[in-house]
Design an enzyme around this catalytic site. Structure first.
Site, PDB file in Angstrom:
ATOM      1  N   ASN A 136      -3.004  -4.353  -0.462  1.00 10.26           N
ATOM      2  CA  ASN A 136      -1.810  -4.763  -1.213  1.00 10.26           C
ATOM      3  C   ASN A 136      -1.261  -3.552  -1.974  1.00 10.26           C
ATOM      4  OD1 ASN A 136       0.134  -6.439  -2.349  1.00 10.26           O
ATOM      5  ND2 ASN A 136      -1.339  -7.891  -3.210  1.00 10.26           N
ATOM      6  N   PHE A 137      -0.078  -3.733  -2.524  1.00 10.11           N
ATOM      7  CA  PHE A 137       0.553  -2.727  -3.400  1.00 10.11           C
ATOM      8  C   PHE A 137       0.780  -1.383  -2.728  1.00 10.11           C
ATOM      9  CE2 PHE A 137      -1.887  -5.668  -6.208  1.00 10.11           C
ATOM     10  CZ  PHE A 137      -0.789  -6.324  -6.757  1.00 10.11           C
ATOM     11  N   LEU A 138       1.048  -1.404  -1.421  1.00  8.61           N
ATOM     12  CA  LEU A 138       1.471  -0.178  -0.740  1.00  8.61           C
ATOM     13  C   LEU A 138       2.869   0.180  -1.239  1.00  8.61           C
ATOM     14  CD1 LEU A 138       1.540   2.045   1.436  1.00  8.61           C
ATOM     15  CD2 LEU A 138       2.206   0.283   3.084  1.00  8.61           C
ATOM     16  N   THR A 172      -0.292  -8.966   3.846  1.00  7.75           N
ATOM     17  CA  THR A 172       0.984  -9.650   4.081  1.00  7.75           C
ATOM     18  C   THR A 172       2.093  -8.629   3.876  1.00  7.75           C
ATOM     19  OG1 THR A 172       1.115 -10.327   1.753  1.00  7.75           O
ATOM     20  CG2 THR A 172       0.183 -11.920   3.290  1.00  7.75           C
ATOM     21  N   LEU A 388      -1.942 -11.981  -3.540  1.00 10.15           N
ATOM     22  CA  LEU A 388      -1.175 -11.825  -4.778  1.00 10.15           C
ATOM     23  C   LEU A 388      -0.009 -10.856  -4.599  1.00 10.15           C
ATOM     24  CD1 LEU A 388      -4.265 -11.638  -7.097  1.00 10.15           C
ATOM     25  CD2 LEU A 388      -2.709 -13.575  -6.814  1.00 10.15           C
TER      26      LEU A 388
HETATM   27  S1  MYA Z   1       3.350  -5.072   1.719  1.00  8.70           S
HETATM   28  C1  MYA Z   1       4.391  -4.317   0.498  1.00  8.70           C
HETATM   29  C2  MYA Z   1       4.915  -3.009   0.984  1.00  8.70           C
HETATM   30  N1  MYA Z   1       5.646  -2.313  -0.049  1.00  8.70           N
HETATM   31  C3  MYA Z   1       6.957  -2.350  -0.192  1.00  8.70           C
HETATM   32  O1  MYA Z   1       7.656  -2.986   0.566  1.00  8.70           O
HETATM   33  C4  MYA Z   1       7.506  -1.571  -1.372  1.00  8.70           C
HETATM   34  C5  MYA Z   1       8.806  -0.851  -1.072  1.00  8.70           C
HETATM   35  N2  MYA Z   1       8.674  -0.029   0.092  1.00  8.70           N
HETATM   36  C6  MYA Z   1       7.943   1.127   0.160  1.00  8.70           C
HETATM   37  O2  MYA Z   1       7.316   1.536  -0.788  1.00  8.70           O
HETATM   38  C7  MYA Z   1       7.932   1.861   1.504  1.00  8.70           C
HETATM   39  O3  MYA Z   1       9.051   1.449   2.268  1.00  8.70           O
HETATM   40  C8  MYA Z   1       6.638   1.619   2.306  1.00  8.70           C
HETATM   41  C9  MYA Z   1       6.759   2.282   3.676  1.00  8.70           C
HETATM   42  C10 MYA Z   1       5.459   2.243   1.566  1.00  8.70           C
HETATM   43  C11 MYA Z   1       6.378   0.136   2.540  1.00  8.70           C
HETATM   44  N3  MYA Z   1       3.058  -2.477   5.801  1.00  8.70           N
HETATM   45  O4  MYA Z   1       6.143   6.309   5.315  1.00  8.70           O
HETATM   46  P1  MYA Z   1       7.051   5.730   6.321  1.00  8.70           P
HETATM   47  C12 MYA Z   1       5.242   1.190   8.650  1.00  8.70           C
HETATM   48  C13 MYA Z   1       2.548  -1.737   6.825  1.00  8.70           C
HETATM   49  O5  MYA Z   1       7.977   6.675   6.986  1.00  8.70           O
HETATM   50  P2  MYA Z   1       8.341   4.267   4.202  1.00  8.70           P
HETATM   51  C14 MYA Z   1       1.773  -4.427   1.343  1.00  8.70           C
HETATM   52  O6  MYA Z   1       1.557  -3.860   0.320  1.00  8.70           O
HETATM   53  C15 MYA Z   1       6.432   1.257   9.581  1.00  8.70           C
HETATM   54  O7  MYA Z   1       6.403   0.148  10.485  1.00  8.70           O
HETATM   55  N4  MYA Z   1       3.249  -0.804   7.496  1.00  8.70           N
HETATM   56  O8  MYA Z   1       7.901   4.498   5.729  1.00  8.70           O
HETATM   57  C16 MYA Z   1       0.698  -4.627   2.393  1.00  8.70           C
HETATM   58  C17 MYA Z   1       6.226   2.590  10.250  1.00  8.70           C
HETATM   59  O9  MYA Z   1       5.191   2.499  11.211  1.00  8.70           O
HETATM   60  P3  MYA Z   1       5.591   2.416  12.768  1.00  8.70           P
HETATM   61  C18 MYA Z   1       4.509  -0.593   7.096  1.00  8.70           C
HETATM   62  O10 MYA Z   1       9.420   3.271   4.216  1.00  8.70           O
HETATM   63  C19 MYA Z   1       0.464  -3.297   3.078  1.00  8.70           C
HETATM   64  C20 MYA Z   1       5.664   3.439   9.114  1.00  8.70           C
HETATM   65  O11 MYA Z   1       5.127   2.505   8.145  1.00  8.70           O
HETATM   66  C21 MYA Z   1       5.095  -1.303   6.049  1.00  8.70           C
HETATM   67  O12 MYA Z   1       8.596   5.548   3.511  1.00  8.70           O
HETATM   68  C22 MYA Z   1      -0.430  -3.381   4.272  1.00  8.70           C
HETATM   69  C23 MYA Z   1       6.758   4.234   8.445  1.00  8.70           C
HETATM   70  O13 MYA Z   1       6.177   4.996   7.420  1.00  8.70           O
HETATM   71  C24 MYA Z   1       4.313  -2.280   5.401  1.00  8.70           C
HETATM   72  N5  MYA Z   1       4.785  -3.020   4.399  1.00  8.70           N
HETATM   73  O14 MYA Z   1       7.049   3.610   3.520  1.00  8.70           O
HETATM   74  C25 MYA Z   1      -0.659  -2.037   4.918  1.00  8.70           C
HETATM   75  N6  MYA Z   1       6.355  -0.862   5.878  1.00  8.70           N
HETATM   76  O15 MYA Z   1       6.281   3.703  13.130  1.00  8.70           O
HETATM   77  C26 MYA Z   1      -1.471  -2.115   6.194  1.00  8.70           C
HETATM   78  C27 MYA Z   1       6.550   0.086   6.792  1.00  8.70           C
HETATM   79  O16 MYA Z   1       4.328   2.212  13.527  1.00  8.70           O
HETATM   80  C28 MYA Z   1      -2.940  -2.301   5.913  1.00  8.70           C
HETATM   81  N7  MYA Z   1       5.450   0.257   7.537  1.00  8.70           N
HETATM   82  O17 MYA Z   1       6.507   1.225  12.883  1.00  8.70           O
HETATM   83  C29 MYA Z   1      -3.741  -2.275   7.183  1.00  8.70           C
HETATM   84  C30 MYA Z   1      -5.239  -2.499   6.944  1.00  8.70           C
HETATM   85  C31 MYA Z   1      -5.895  -1.258   6.366  1.00  8.70           C
HETATM   86  C32 MYA Z   1      -7.350  -1.462   5.981  1.00  8.70           C
HETATM   87  C33 MYA Z   1      -8.243  -1.640   7.194  1.00  8.70           C
HETATM   88  C34 MYA Z   1      -9.705  -1.750   6.756  1.00  8.70           C
HETATM   89  C35 MYA Z   1     -10.612  -1.997   7.925  1.00  8.70           C
HETATM   90  O1  JJ1 Z   2      13.334 -14.440  -3.964  1.00  8.99           O
HETATM   91  C1  JJ1 Z   2      13.805 -14.418  -2.849  1.00  8.99           C
HETATM   92  N1  JJ1 Z   2      15.025 -14.843  -2.579  1.00  8.99           N
HETATM   93  C2  JJ1 Z   2      15.848 -15.477  -3.588  1.00  8.99           C
HETATM   94  C3  JJ1 Z   2      16.865 -14.550  -4.159  1.00  8.99           C
HETATM   95  C4  JJ1 Z   2      17.875 -14.107  -3.141  1.00  8.99           C
HETATM   96  C5  JJ1 Z   2      18.849 -13.123  -3.708  1.00  8.99           C
HETATM   97  C6  JJ1 Z   2      19.677 -12.562  -2.616  1.00  8.99           C
HETATM   98  N2  JJ1 Z   2      18.933 -11.829  -1.662  1.00  8.99           N
HETATM   99  C7  JJ1 Z   2      16.456 -16.719  -2.945  1.00  8.99           C
HETATM  100  N3  JJ1 Z   2      17.105 -17.528  -3.773  1.00  8.99           N
HETATM  101  C8  JJ1 Z   2      17.644 -18.798  -3.379  1.00  8.99           C
HETATM  102  C9  JJ1 Z   2      17.031 -19.858  -4.262  1.00  8.99           C
HETATM  103  C10 JJ1 Z   2      17.674 -21.212  -4.101  1.00  8.99           C
HETATM  104  C11 JJ1 Z   2      17.293 -22.080  -5.309  1.00  8.99           C
HETATM  105  C12 JJ1 Z   2      17.884 -23.450  -5.175  1.00  8.99           C
HETATM  106  C13 JJ1 Z   2      17.486 -24.102  -3.871  1.00  8.99           C
HETATM  107  C14 JJ1 Z   2      17.836 -23.232  -2.679  1.00  8.99           C
HETATM  108  C15 JJ1 Z   2      17.224 -21.861  -2.807  1.00  8.99           C
HETATM  109  O2  JJ1 Z   2      16.299 -16.984  -1.776  1.00  8.99           O
HETATM  110  C16 JJ1 Z   2      12.977 -13.923  -1.657  1.00  8.99           C
HETATM  111  C17 JJ1 Z   2      12.113 -15.017  -1.100  1.00  8.99           C
HETATM  112  O3  JJ1 Z   2      12.882 -16.073  -0.675  1.00  8.99           O
HETATM  113  N4  JJ1 Z   2      12.145 -12.849  -2.102  1.00  8.99           N
HETATM  114  C18 JJ1 Z   2      12.155 -11.653  -1.536  1.00  8.99           C
HETATM  115  O4  JJ1 Z   2      12.909 -11.400  -0.606  1.00  8.99           O
HETATM  116  C19 JJ1 Z   2      11.175 -10.669  -2.080  1.00  8.99           C
HETATM  117  C20 JJ1 Z   2      10.360 -10.063  -0.989  1.00  8.99           C
HETATM  118  C21 JJ1 Z   2       9.551 -11.036  -0.173  1.00  8.99           C
HETATM  119  C22 JJ1 Z   2       8.571 -10.318   0.723  1.00  8.99           C
HETATM  120  C23 JJ1 Z   2       7.332  -9.999  -0.048  1.00  8.99           C
HETATM  121  C24 JJ1 Z   2       6.430  -8.960   0.456  1.00  8.99           C
HETATM  122  C25 JJ1 Z   2       5.090  -9.134  -0.167  1.00  8.99           C
HETATM  123  C26 JJ1 Z   2       4.295  -7.923  -0.429  1.00  8.99           C
HETATM  124  C27 JJ1 Z   2       2.896  -7.987   0.094  1.00  8.99           C
HETATM  125  O5  JJ1 Z   2       1.921  -8.300  -0.781  1.00  8.99           O
END
Ligand code: MYA
Ligand code: JJ1
Length: 388
Positions: A136-138, A172, A388
């Site tokens: 989590n928290f990537l 997730t 979470l």
């Molecule tokens: S999910 C929450 C992720 N965080 C965010 O969304 C926060 C905002 N975004 C960012 O910080 C960046 O955009 C991140 C990507 C860091 C997400 N999970 O470095 P890049 C792939 C996995 O150029 P950036 C959470 O925390 C993408 O498909 N992979 O990209 C769970 C591409 O790969 P490919 C992801 O945008 C995390 C590559 O990364 C994700 O600068 C689980 C591009 O890299 C993502 N959410 O950075 C992680 N997003 O070319 C996996 C993009 O192949 C864990 N990518 O398509 C796996 C298990 C590990 C443990 C194993 C133990 C045995």
């Molecule tokens: O919160 C989310 N959506 C809201 C706000 C949308 C604002 C415009 N984009 C939404 N609101 C509608 C509510 C409405 C209330 C009355 C009844 C009808 C509905 O839809 C969304 C989830 O729906 N949240 C996000 O998009 C945040 C990111 C979700 C991906 C999370 C990744 C998890 C990280 C891994 O641990």
């Protein structure tokens, strides 16, 4: 497309629907002595750190990175704003490894620019309990995006997980990667509809006025179920039994013991809230509900800076209908001044979402396993896991 993920032991798109592949680990563990002993290489300007979350300073740095750079909705109107107390709670469950709390700093300025974490968890897939890491928290700082830093971070956390002799992970994401074991829908229940509309979280429905909307979402002042009360420390054994038994019905679910329940479910102010129903006659614990607190920053609104959201966590009903239990959860959340109550369509949540006036959001959440194949895409109702 997916040049990184194509190299990893995860279900691949080309294999979807191929039921001849065996369910279970994709790769076998290697001897620990074969696990790479040194960290993966980072671009020269950066260095790895292990984050000591107990240090107030470190915790603040992580909090600041995430609060400015973590997950946003599709329209960049809201950003998750996990509190420091929440991060400390989520990252330090029983048996956690400090080495799985990984940061990246700029060598020269020492600024924290990226983060990824794992925590250990026992997760049951069908009949098999597997020791896993929950990842989590990537997060990569906005200014360092698209430089392929994420694959290095994922490989490094994988290496550190392997060093503890753990070979599977669960995670997730809001984005589609190879390949989801299930795709869930976020649902939202307005508690403070006026604010939600003012900040653009929701919209006035067709043929609806503000006062009609406020009336629609009104809730009773007090909970309805006799014996409904806060969970207390002495309830841990009973809640663990209740939850263990309940989670048996799902194909993928955590295998909680009392230590997990004590850590994850005992109420912590503004982090997690748990309630249960104690039978007024027999004093048995028959029902349970919980939610965690995850505010979002509201980006660029004159009047409001944060949205206070409760997220449905684990709920169990045996005696009273789940619908009634969740209605009481909504009442408690309203009393505590949450603006919205969110839930996924996992477990039995579909049975109450529509009736309790939740509406579908614009976000989806995809669930993944690393190095564990499941041959069928699961229905959300087959998932008993909330991360979470
Ligand atoms: S999910 C929450 C992720 N965080 C965010 O969304 C926060 C905002 N975004 C960012 O910080 C960046 O955009 C991140 C990507 C860091 C997400 N999970 O470095 P890049 C792939 C996995 O150029 P950036 C959470 O925390 C993408 O498909 N992979 O990209 C769970 C591409 O790969 P490919 C992801 O945008 C995390 C590559 O990364 C994700 O600068 C689980 C591009 O890299 C993502 N959410 O950075 C992680 N997003 O070319 C996996 C993009 O192949 C864990 N990518 O398509 C796996 C298990 C590990 C443990 C194993 C133990 C045995
Ligand atoms: O919160 C989310 N959506 C809201 C706000 C949308 C604002 C415009 N984009 C939404 N609101 C509608 C509510 C409405 C209330 C009355 C009844 C009808 C509905 O839809 C969304 C989830 O729906 N949240 C996000 O998009 C945040 C990111 C979700 C991906 C999370 C990744 C998890 C990280 C891994 O641990």
């Amino acid at each position: 497309r997916n040049k990184f993920w194509e190299t990893q032991p995860v279900g691949q798109f080309k294999d979807l629907g191929d039921t001849s592949l065996p369910e279970g680990p994709i790769e076998s563990p290697t001897p620990l002595s074969d696990v790479k002993q040194e960290p993966f290489n980072l671009p020269n300007l950066y260095e790895w750190i292990t984050c000591d979350m107990d240090s107030e300073e470190m915790c603040t740095e992580v909090y600041n990175l995430l609060s400015n750079n973590y997950v946003e909705d599709d329209d960049n109107m809201f950003r998750f704003n996990y509190s420091k107390e929440f991060l400390l709670w989520a990252l330090c469950p029983p048996g956690y490894y400090r080495s799985w709390h990984i940061g990246v700093r700029v060598k020269s300025s020492k600024k924290l620019v990226a983060f990824i974490t794992g925590v250990p968890a026992r997760i049951r897939v069908r009949d098999t309990v597997v020791n896993m890491a929950e990842i989590n928290f990537l997060c990569v700082h906005k200014k360092l995006r698209s430089k392929r830093l994420a694959p290095v971070m994922i490989k490094e956390v994988t290496r550190r997980v392997h060093l503890e002799n753990i070979w599977q992970a669960a995670y997730t994401a809001g984005v589609v990667l190879p390949t989801p074991i299930s795709t869930c829908q976020y649902w939202h229940r307005s508690l403070n509809p006026k604010k939600l509309i003012d900040v653009g979280f929701s919209r006035l429905g067709p043929r609806m006025t503000m006062s009609r909307t406020i009336k629609l979402y009104k809730l009773p002042d007090q909970t309805a179920t006799p014996g409904f009360r806060k969970m207390e420390p002495h309830d841990v054994p009973a809640v663990t039994r209740l939850l263990k038994n309940y989670l048996k019905q799902f194909l993928v679910a955590p295998d909680f013991d009392e230590n997990d329940v004590e850590h994850l479910l005992l109420t912590r102010e503004n982090v997690v809230d748990s309630y249960l129903v104690e039978s007024p006659e027999t004093h048995e614990i028959t029902d349970f509900c919980s939610f965690y607190t995850l505010p979002s920053s509201i980006l660029g609104n004159q009047n409001y800076s944060t949205l206070k959201a409760a997220y449905s966590y684990y709920n169990v009903s045996t005696k009273i209908p789940l619908l009634q239990l969740m209605n009481d959860a909504l009442i408690v959340a309203k009393q505590k001044d949450y603006d919205v109550f969110n839930a996924l369509d996992v477990m039995q949540n579909e049975s109450f979402l529509k009736e309790l006036k939740f509406g579908p959001g614009d976000g989806k959440l995809h669930y993944y396993l690393y190095n564990y194949r499941i041959n069928h895409v699961l229905r959300p109702s087959e998932l008993g896991l909330v991360l979470l």
